[in-house]
Design an enzyme around this catalytic site. Structure first.
Site, PDB file in Angstrom:
ATOM      1  N   CYS A 142     -54.289  63.279 125.138  1.00  0.00           N
ATOM      2  CA  CYS A 142     -54.802  61.742 125.316  1.00  0.00           C
ATOM      3  C   CYS A 142     -53.702  60.752 126.048  1.00  0.00           C
ATOM      4  CB  CYS A 142     -55.333  61.255 124.242  1.00  0.00           C
ATOM      5  SG  CYS A 142     -56.373  59.817 124.546  1.00  0.00           S
ATOM      6  N   LYS A 163     -64.102  50.926 127.299  1.00  0.00           N
ATOM      7  CA  LYS A 163     -63.454  52.250 126.641  1.00  0.00           C
ATOM      8  C   LYS A 163     -64.355  53.443 126.783  1.00  0.00           C
ATOM      9  CE  LYS A 163     -62.118  53.864 121.993  1.00  0.00           C
ATOM     10  NZ  LYS A 163     -62.061  53.376 120.612  1.00  0.00           N
ATOM     11  N   HIS A 235     -59.818  64.468 123.262  1.00  0.00           N
ATOM     12  CA  HIS A 235     -59.431  64.671 121.814  1.00  0.00           C
ATOM     13  C   HIS A 235     -60.213  65.826 121.077  1.00  0.00           C
ATOM     14  CE1 HIS A 235     -56.742  61.479 120.726  1.00  0.00           C
ATOM     15  NE2 HIS A 235     -57.479  60.562 121.587  1.00  0.00           N
ATOM     16  N   GLU A 237     -59.352  67.906 119.245  1.00  0.00           N
ATOM     17  CA  GLU A 237     -59.153  68.079 117.763  1.00  0.00           C
ATOM     18  C   GLU A 237     -59.714  67.118 116.914  1.00  0.00           C
ATOM     19  OE1 GLU A 237     -56.678  64.422 118.996  1.00  0.00           O
ATOM     20  OE2 GLU A 237     -57.091  66.018 120.010  1.00  0.00           O
ATOM     21  N   ARG A 249     -65.418  51.186 112.739  1.00  0.00           N
ATOM     22  CA  ARG A 249     -64.238  50.322 112.421  1.00  0.00           C
ATOM     23  C   ARG A 249     -64.198  49.263 113.409  1.00  0.00           C
ATOM     24  NH1 ARG A 249     -59.224  52.939 114.739  1.00  0.00           N
ATOM     25  NH2 ARG A 249     -60.377  52.369 116.673  1.00  0.00           N
TER      26      ARG A 249
END
Length: 315
Positions: A142, A163, A235, A237, A249
């Site tokens: 990333c 985003k 990502h 992972e 969040r």
């Protein structure tokens, strides 16, 4: 793992042309075997969560992997206790004379900043330069992928209007690449970032090759043709609920955030998210450990400094 067959078998030549790793009995009999040393430079805020994510993926092969964690000394972590860092992490000054088979540099939530404005940028540059002589193969994840492409090859990053957030289909462009051995033509990977790199900038660099990309999320995996560096903008992972946690969040903070693409069934955040990238994530890291590291790294790691950086691994 490789298959051991006679070089006289017709399939030996066919498989070799497809970049499938085969070895003859002579090489098999003379292989030196030892545990792999892998260093993880953890730049993520929630370090314990990130540790678990990468350790799950690194544990999914028959290989013995000794994992060490590194943190930057030029930045004070606000989300991880100093006791945890002192107990389980090392700083660059403590390991700079050592050698590793593999290194993973994680993402970091600083894509909105110019690289030079990141408070630990100079330390990151020092570490990335060090990997060229002290690490056989390095994964940049990333933000680290954007940073590595910029530092090593002057590839710029571009801010996104919103985003890049969700789970996106990725297309395999190099099916015989060792890193992508066994992948489907299309697979899924999570993305969570505010910046990107462009194909046209990467294509200007003769040392680089784009391995996977998406019509929606752009360039995904870029490789140095020498097999020693990989730059992954996603990502893989991430756990099933990681994007969910990020979404709620940000919502609680009052931030403008879209529902992550291709993640919740029917785009409904009240439903359990799909975990559609688990197989490809495990395969990606297994291939990296086996084909890109274990089968290529020198038995004597101190020989890394003598390795020709232009050596061709055969992507």
């Amino acid at each position: 793992m490789p298959i051991c067959i006679s070089p006289e078998l017709p399939a030996y030549h066919t498989l070799s042309e497809e970049n499938i790793f085969v070895m003859d009995s002579d090489r098999a009999a003379h292989q030196d075997i030892r545990p792999l040393r892998v260093l993880v430079l953890n730049l993520m805020p929630k370090k314990i969560e990130t540790e678990c994510q990468f350790l799950r993926l690194l544990s999914n092969t028959p290989l013995q992997v000794n994992v060490e964690f590194l943190h930057v000394s030029s930045h004070i972590s606000k989300n991880t206790s100093q006791n945890h860092l002192a107990t389980f992490y090392r700083t660059f000054s403590e390991i700079q004379d050592q050698y590793y088979d593999g290194c993973i540099i994680t993402g970091a939530p600083v894509e909105h900043l110019a690289f030079e404005d990141v408070d630990y940028w100079q330390e990151i540059c020092t570490i990335m330069e060090w990997t060229k002589s002290h690490v056989f193969s390095t994964l940049h994840i990333c933000w680290a992928a954007l940073a590595g492409l910029y530092y090593h090859f002057d590839v710029p990053k571009y801010d996104l209007p919103q985003k890049m957030f969700g789970v996106f289909p990725q297309h395999v462009l190099e099916p015989h690449c060792q890193l992508l051995r066994g992948f489907n033509d299309v697979f899924h990977a999570p993305h969570s970032r505010h910046a990107e790199v462009h194909r046209e900038d990467i294509e200007k660099v003769p040392q680089l090759k784009i391995l996977t990309e998406s019509e929606l999320s752009g360039v995904h995996i870029v490789a140095n043709k020498n097999g020693r560096q990989y730059f992954i903008t996603g990502h893989s992972e991430y756990d099933r609920d990681t994007l969910k946690g990020e979404y709620f969040r940000d919502k609680e903070k009052g931030a403008e955030i879209a529902v992550p693409y291709g993640y919740f069934p029917d785009d409904d955040p009240t439903k359990e998210p799909h975990f559609s990238w688990g197989c490809s994530a495990n395969l990606l890291f297994s291939n990296w450990l086996n084909y890109c590291v274990y089968q290529q790294t020198p038995y004597d790691l101190t020989a890394l400094e003598l390795y020709n950086w232009d050596w061709q691994a055969g992507l």
